[in-house]
Scaffold this active site. Structure first.
Site, PDB file in Angstrom:
ATOM      1  N   HIS A 135      29.780  -0.148  50.247  1.00 24.02           N
ATOM      2  CA  HIS A 135      29.681  -1.522  50.582  1.00 24.02           C
ATOM      3  C   HIS A 135      27.911  -1.233  49.848  1.00 24.02           C
ATOM      4  O   HIS A 135      26.993  -2.312  50.077  1.00 24.02           O
ATOM      5  CB  HIS A 135      29.116  -1.976  52.542  1.00 24.02           C
ATOM      6  N   HIS A 144      20.920  -2.681  57.713  1.00 27.21           N
ATOM      7  CA  HIS A 144      20.336  -2.669  56.683  1.00 27.21           C
ATOM      8  C   HIS A 144      19.069  -3.151  57.510  1.00 27.21           C
ATOM      9  O   HIS A 144      18.209  -3.580  56.477  1.00 27.21           O
ATOM     10  CB  HIS A 144      20.226  -2.356  55.602  1.00 27.21           C
ATOM     11  N   HIS A 191      23.596   8.826  47.321  1.00 24.55           N
ATOM     12  CA  HIS A 191      22.982   7.791  46.577  1.00 24.55           C
ATOM     13  C   HIS A 191      21.799   8.511  47.298  1.00 24.55           C
ATOM     14  O   HIS A 191      21.380   8.484  48.095  1.00 24.55           O
ATOM     15  CB  HIS A 191      23.291   6.344  46.274  1.00 24.55           C
TER      16      HIS A 191
END
Lengths: 280, 136
Positions: free
Chosen positions: A12, A59, A193
């Site tokens: 995403h 987030h 990541h």
């Protein structure tokens, strides 16, 4: 009765939302990423799911450092796209399915999962980017969404096993909802990541693909992967992949792979995408 | 099933990962106000006040002088050491108009073009980057 018909795994990355919003999804950089979603767009248009239980992480948008729910379920009627520091994304509001969401929340709590219930919140790229990847740019999202936010930021985050078990409990909960609904579960985030520190930029194609392999078929191996392995092998933010295990757990004993896509890089991140269906 | 029952063992392993600050409860406690300051920049009116006078804006938050200096210097590794988490700190570089990848590059020993090239070539290899003690 309501039933879970499929599971979708997808990264995403916020930059994908920017690419969609700025009309760059066909350019040389983004084209190969979006090409891997074309199959799914056509498939979703045929499948016409009524509801998506969308597993994602916030987030630092709806939640700040103050309150950190491990598992939180959105039981509201609608959610607005969050302003993540540069204004909200120009995407439609997200419509909830409060009846099914409350049913799932109650069932999960009875099933020993102590959920946090959210009535009002804004949803950030973690939730809206997967919608854009699967549905493009409609005036209105063609599906109702039950947001399921997981803490994958402050350690300890939930174990892979706990995530998988939550998926299993969601499957039981959906199966006991009386209305005839076609429900999908999406697990988002990842893949490898790392966005911080001198090791930033770590990617691991081999590990990511092995992880996707483990979600197909009847293997239970992925539920036992410890946090330290995600951290070492896939970077500090690769831990988001535990959210895919909620999706996998919700599909029951065995799965079949309908579509798979992997691409490096998108900004700092490896893109992974998987469409699974339960084998009854 | 997923291994640990002992929180001390669980946490100790995190210090063995090269170039990485895992956002543990200890860091979350240390950086609470630093992260909340960063979060405040999600509001447009706060961004305006921050841009007008960074130091004055910071002084309204109960941060240590060290944390304030790290923010003013945009030293993200230092901010991580002082309890910052990158998702919260991202509100600072978003306000600066700096892309995530560029902010990431500032934490490495590379320039942004070098970092971008590394990503285009498949990213940083996990080889030798998994364990300090093990060196693998």
């Amino acid at each position: 009765m309501a039933r879970i018909t499929a599971g979708v795994g997808s990264s995403h990355v916020p930059l994908l939302g920017v690419a969609v919003d700025q009309g760059k999804s066909g350019d040389a950089y983004f084209g190969p990423i979006f090409a891997g979603y074309e199959w799914t767009r056509a498939w979703e248009a045929e499948q016409k799911p009524d509801v998506v239980v969308l597993v994602y992480n916030d987030h630092a948008s709806a939640f700040d450092a103050n309150i950190i729910p491990t598992f939180a379920i959105g039981c509201g009627e609608r959610y607005k796209p969050a302003d993540e520091g540069w204004g909200p994304r120009p995407v439609p509001d997200v419509e909830g399915h409060a009846d099914l969401a409350w049913h799932i929340a109650q069932s999960l709590i009875l099933d020993d999962f102590d959920m946090t219930i959210i009535n009002e919140m804004d949803v950030d790229h973690g939730l809206t980017v997967p919608l854009s990847m699967m549905f493009g740019q409609p005036d209105k999202w063609p599906v109702k969404v039950i947001p399921l936010a997981v803490n994958v930021v402050t350690y300890p985050v939930p174990s892979g096993n706990r995530c998988w078990a939550l998926g299993e409990a969601i499957r039981r909960a959906v199966a006991s909802f009386p209305d005839d609904l076609n429900v999908q579960v999406w697990g988002t985030g990842g893949m490898s990541h790392q966005l911080q520190g001198p090791r930033a930029g770590l990617l691991n194609r081999e590990w990511d693909n092995r992880f996707m392999d483990l979600l197909v078929g009847d293997s239970q191996e992925a539920r036992a992967i410890p946090h330290i392995e995600y951290l070492r092998e896939t970077g500090s933010e690769g831990i988001e992949m535990v959210m895919w295990l909620i999706m996998r757990g919700a599909l029951g004993r065995e799965t079949r792979c309908l579509h798979r896509h992997y691409h490096i890089p998108c900004s700092n991140t490896a893109i992974g995408h998987l469409v699974l269906e339960p084998v009854e | 099933m997923s291994g640990h029952r002992d929180i001390h063992e669980y946490l100790a392993e995190f210090d063995d990962i090269p170039g990485t600050r895992v956002y543990t409860a200890a860091r979350a406690r240390k950086g609470y106000h630093l992260n909340q300051f960063a979060m405040s920049l999600m509001k447009a009116e706060n961004r305006e006040r921050w841009k007008a006078d960074e130091r004055a804006y910071l002084d309204q938050w109960p941060l240590t002088e060290e944390q304030k200096q790290a923010v003013l210097a945009r030293d993200y590794n230092r901010m991580l050491d002082l309890g910052g988490n990158i998702y919260f700190l991202s509100k600072i570089f978003s306000t600066d108009g700096i892309p995530f990848a560029e902010a990431c590059s500032t934490m490495t020993d590379m320039t942004f073009p070098e970092y971008r090239e590394m990503m285009m070539n498949g990213g940083r290899s996990p080889e030798g980057n998994r364990s300090i003690k093990g060196g693998y």
